[in-house]
Design a protein around this motif. Structure first.
Motif, PDB file in Angstrom:
ATOM      1  N   GLN A   1       0.834  -1.307  -0.335  1.00  0.00           N
ATOM      2  CA  GLN A   1      -0.005   0.079   0.145  1.00  0.00           C
ATOM      3  C   GLN A   1       1.045   1.270   0.032  1.00  0.00           C
ATOM      4  O   GLN A   1       0.427   2.402  -0.670  1.00  0.00           O
ATOM      5  N   ALA A   2       2.189   1.091   0.518  1.00  0.00           N
ATOM      6  CA  ALA A   2       2.890   2.514   0.869  1.00  0.00           C
ATOM      7  C   ALA A   2       3.833   2.598  -0.359  1.00  0.00           C
ATOM      8  O   ALA A   2       4.592   3.588  -0.548  1.00  0.00           O
TER       9      ALA A   2
ATOM     10  N   LEU B   1       1.267  -0.458  -5.392  1.00  0.00           N
ATOM     11  CA  LEU B   1      -0.220  -0.183  -5.307  1.00  0.00           C
ATOM     12  C   LEU B   1      -0.970   0.015  -6.312  1.00  0.00           C
ATOM     13  O   LEU B   1      -1.987  -0.751  -6.578  1.00  0.00           O
ATOM     14  N   GLU B   2      -0.303   0.565  -7.324  1.00  0.00           N
ATOM     15  CA  GLU B   2      -1.038   0.712  -8.505  1.00  0.00           C
ATOM     16  C   GLU B   2      -1.365  -0.640  -9.265  1.00  0.00           C
ATOM     17  O   GLU B   2      -2.533  -0.794  -9.778  1.00  0.00           O
TER      18      GLU B   2
ATOM     19  N   PRO C   1       4.070   3.427  -4.292  1.00  0.00           N
ATOM     20  CA  PRO C   1       3.031   3.519  -5.469  1.00  0.00           C
ATOM     21  C   PRO C   1       2.904   2.626  -6.354  1.00  0.00           C
ATOM     22  O   PRO C   1       1.868   2.367  -6.880  1.00  0.00           O
TER      23      PRO C   1
ATOM     24  N   GLY D   1     -11.883   2.597   2.540  1.00  0.00           N
ATOM     25  CA  GLY D   1     -10.973   3.330   3.494  1.00  0.00           C
ATOM     26  C   GLY D   1     -10.386   2.304   4.522  1.00  0.00           C
ATOM     27  O   GLY D   1      -9.336   2.818   5.038  1.00  0.00           O
TER      28      GLY D   1
ATOM     29  N   ALA E   1      -9.069  -0.411   0.270  1.00  0.00           N
ATOM     30  CA  ALA E   1      -8.809   1.048  -0.340  1.00  0.00           C
ATOM     31  C   ALA E   1     -10.526   1.346  -0.705  1.00  0.00           C
ATOM     32  O   ALA E   1     -10.863   2.752  -0.556  1.00  0.00           O
TER      33      ALA E   1
END
Lengths: 484, 289
Positions: free
Chosen positions: B100-101, B106-107, B103, B287, B284
């Motif tokens: 998650q941290a 995460l993408e 990028p 939240g 995601a």
């Protein structure tokens, strides 16, 4: 306009349905328009062949080539301009400008594009120059072609085709240089390490250049190109065209006959029927038949005729840039009129100025960062466990800088709302520290939550603003916050 | 053709063909055009030999190149899988928080998770994860079994009441059907439960009775004040989010029949990288926590 002069009438065997091509042997000519053509050729070919090698310093994260179409990276670089795929409307603008410039040229001086600037004309002209250099001028070439194969002719033809192929190959080679770093590609091509695609395109363009400029020549203008047809519909009686001034030329007669006639105060034309204008014509037409489809208006017949007029001691300009209107007016004894400023040219010029102005303005003022927001549609909103409402958004941040950038995302229009970005820590006053790589975009998921009991309309307009921490540049995007 | 005939008006030779007094002029095509046409015919013959072209009764000619669109697609899918495996390799080793941290990870996880969600989860949870009656909404912050990355990952891996030995399990007794409470008691406790989250109660409702019944039968799982208990998947009864609906009838029905939904275990059906991606994606969506 007449289209039948060069092609009609059945050039093949009697009754044949298919016409053998009448080979055109343009003769060498010197004069003002020939000089213009040489100059334009040198300029255009110089730009085409050398432009890929011009460097343009862009820093470590972008190529240093002034003009580069980077397909893998999906970027177009033109000196100080860098175009992203989503800015493809600049291409639209360029196409509008190109069309309008062509229309304006046409309204002012007919097919000047065809005669001087069209790649087909430029390369054909170059190929003719090579042909003339090796095989000699018109008469020599016609004689050699009729006389059957001789060792000299074979040697000349081989030399000519070799040179043509070299030029064609260089043309194809220059083309691929626009799509990759030119010096590197040249080295790779020479050492056979370049991509197969590069060799393929060089092959295709070598073939088409060789075929179109070496063999198809004027037939491209006559049969393939749509512009003569469109141009015929766009032109008007005020446009300057390469014109035979028949009011001055007719009746045709020899120099001596003309002298006699003039002495006897009888009408005598200046045209002596020497066919020089036909001999030099690259499309093989007779300009004295009037404006016609095949005429590319290169003006070489003007040069040829002027040199003849000089020799027989008559004023120049029997063939010149003129309008049909003026010929009639001269015949009627009225003064000539030239009208370059008329509604048509003013409108074209205005469109060019407006479109060009808009493009320049938008290029100069466009942001180096971009923010696009998409609201979740499914679900439009969510009720939270504390009774508050939350909306989800997908945002995309574009960083057009050539260095990494750190952004701050803020929200306006919804007091008390909590903004969160997945994968980025949030702060009280918005989200800071969103890092986007140089010359790249980043997609992020954003949620906006309102506290319980907030009075909300169905759709509350909100504004996201994105600030570049380094430059302070801010862009905003409006959206809605949905509630039950 | 016997004799050349020239059209008077245009001065062009005619072909000798005449229809109702109209004569066709001979405006010949260029010969190179004809040869180009012949070349295309020749090329079509080459094409018939190279490529699949002719339909037969039960089959078709395959062409010597053996080209097939299906093979091309399979090849492209394989190439795409290889590319994804390459991206996925990073995810396989990374902790969920790190994915998650980072990028880039995460993408990829979001894209991969979105696709896998549409294929596997959307039938129950809806295309956007909005859920339905009995199927939790994954966009809100109410997590019956916990909403941290690890909780979500665990739920996807082993499911809920799925029969998997590591599956989460919680059982709501069928108070009505099994005769643990009578109809009047059920109604009273249902009214009391509604009052916990501030919903309207029936004017005739005996809230005191409801409270007593709640404390005796429900509080052990749902908590003394109805705040729920994640260890056994007992939902929070004080918030405005209701898995099976918030109407009195819906609550009475749930107390009568008990039970709970089943979420399948995915550990045997999806690969670890996809499950990780799904966990990140679902986290995601809502939240997460």
């Amino acid at each position: 306009m007449r289209a039948d002069t060069a092609t009609g009438g059945g050039g093949g065997s009697p009754g044949s349905l298919y016409a053998r091509r009448k080979k055109v042997y343009p003769q060498k000519v010197e004069g003002r328009f020939r000089t213009i053509k040489w100059t334009v050729m040198a300029l255009t070919l110089g730009v085409y062949y050398l432009l890929p090698f011009v460097r343009w310093e862009r820093g470590p994260n972008a190529p240093d080539q002034a003009v580069l179409i980077d397909f893998p990276g999906r970027r177009f670089y033109f000196f100080f301009i860098e175009i992203w795929p989503q800015e493809v409307y600049y291409i639209t603008g360029l196409l509008i400008l190109a069309a309008m410039v062509l229309f304006l040229m046409n309204a002012l001086a007919g097919r000047v594009w065809c005669g001087y600037l069209c790649p087909q004309t430029v390369w054909t002209d170059l190929f003719y120059a090579v042909e003339r250099l090796i095989e000699g001028d018109r008469r020599e070439r016609m004689k050699a072609d009729k006389g059957g194969w001789t060792p000299t002719l074979v040697a000349e033809k081989i030399a000519k085709h070799t040179l043509w192929l070299l030029i064609a190959w260089w043309t194809g080679g220059a083309w691929v240089l626009y799509f990759a770093d030119a010096p590197t590609l040249v080295r790779d091509l020479a050492t056979f390490r370049a991509a197969p695609m590069a060799y393929m395109w060089i092959g295709i363009l070598t073939g088409t250049t060789y075929l179109l400029a070496g063999f198809a020549r004027e037939q491209v203008c006559t049969y393939m190109c749509p512009w003569p047809r469109i141009q015929a519909a766009l032109t008007d009686e005020w446009a300057l065209n390469v014109t035979y001034r028949y009011d001055r030329g007719e009746p045709r007669m020899s120099v001596k006959q003309a002298e006699r006639a003039r002495a006897a105060n009888e009408p005598a034309g200046d045209c002596i029927d020497c066919f020089q204008c036909v001999a030099v014509c690259p499309t093989g037409i007779d300009i004295r038949d009037g404006l016609q489809l095949e005429c590319i208006q290169c003006g070489l017949c003007i040069d040829a005729c002027n040199s003849v007029m000089d020799r027989i001691g008559r004023p120049r300009g029997l063939i010149g840039y003129d309008t049909d209107i003026n010929i009639h007016r001269r015949q009627e004894g009225k003064p000539e009129v030239w009208r370059l400023v008329r509604p048509r040219t003013v409108i074209y010029a205005a469109i060019i100025a407006i479109v060009g102005g808009i493009m320049l303005w938008s290029l100069a003022t466009r942001a180096h960062i971009d923010l696009s927001v998409i609201h979740d549609r499914n679900p439009l909103f969510v009720r939270l466990s504390d009774g508050g409402i939350r909306n989800g958004y997908t945002i995309r941040i574009s960083n057009k800088h050539l260095a990494p950038a750190t952004f701050r995302l803020g929200l306006e229009g919804l007091p008390g709302a909590q903004l969160e970005v997945v994968g980025v820590a949030s702060a009280a006053d918005g989200i800071a520290g969103i890092i986007v790589e140089p010359d790249a975009t980043r997609e992020l998921r954003v949620t906006v939550s309102t506290p319980p009991g907030a009075a909300l309309a169905d759709a509350t307009p909100i504004i996201f603003h994105l600030t570049d921490a380094a430059t302070g540049e801010t862009v905003t995007t409006s959206d809605f916050f949905r509630a039950p | 053709m016997a004799k050349k005939e020239i059209d008077q008006i245009s001065g062009i030779e005619t072909t000798g063909h005449e229809w109702d007094g109209l004569k066709e002029l001979n405006n010949p095509l260029p010969r190179w055009w004809l040869w180009t046409f012949y070349a295309t015919i020749a090329w079509s013959a080459v094409y018939w030999i190279l490529m699949p072209s002719w339909p037969l009764l039960t089959d078709y000619t395959r062409g010597i190149r053996g080209h097939s669109q299906r093979a091309v697609v399979i090849e492209q899918v394989e190439a795409l899988r290889a590319l994804r495996a390459q991206h996925g390799a990073d995810l396989a080793d990374a902790a969920l928080e790190d994915i998650q941290a980072t990028p880039r990870m995460l993408e990829f996880a979001m894209a991969n998770g979105r696709a896998a969600f549409g294929d596997n989860c959307a039938p129950c949870h809806g295309a956007g994860g909005a859920g339905a009656i009995g199927y939790p909404n994954l966009n809100d912050d109410d997590w019956i079994w916990g909403g941290t990355l690890d909780d979500i990952h665990q739920t996807i891996l082993y499911g809920i009441r799925s029969g998997h030995e590591q599956a989460r399990f919680g059982d709501m007794p069928a108070f009505g059907r099994d005769g643990l409470l009578d109809a009047q008691q059920v109604r009273a406790v249902a009214n009391y439960v509604r009052s916990l989250s501030g919903l309207e109660v029936e004017p005739t409702a005996d809230l005191a009775l409801g409270r007593t019944i709640y404390e005796d039968n429900c509080a052990s799982c749902h908590g003394d004040s109805g705040e729920g208990m994640r260890e056994v998947g007992a939902p929070n009864l004080t918030d405005p989010i209701w898995l099976y609906g918030s109407s009195l009838e819906a609550i009475i029905h749930r107390i009568e029949v008990g039970g709970g939904g089943v979420m399948p275990a995915w550990d045997q059906r999806l690969d670890p990288v996809t499950i990780k991606s799904l966990a990140v994606y679902v986290h995601a969506l809502g939240g997460g926590e």
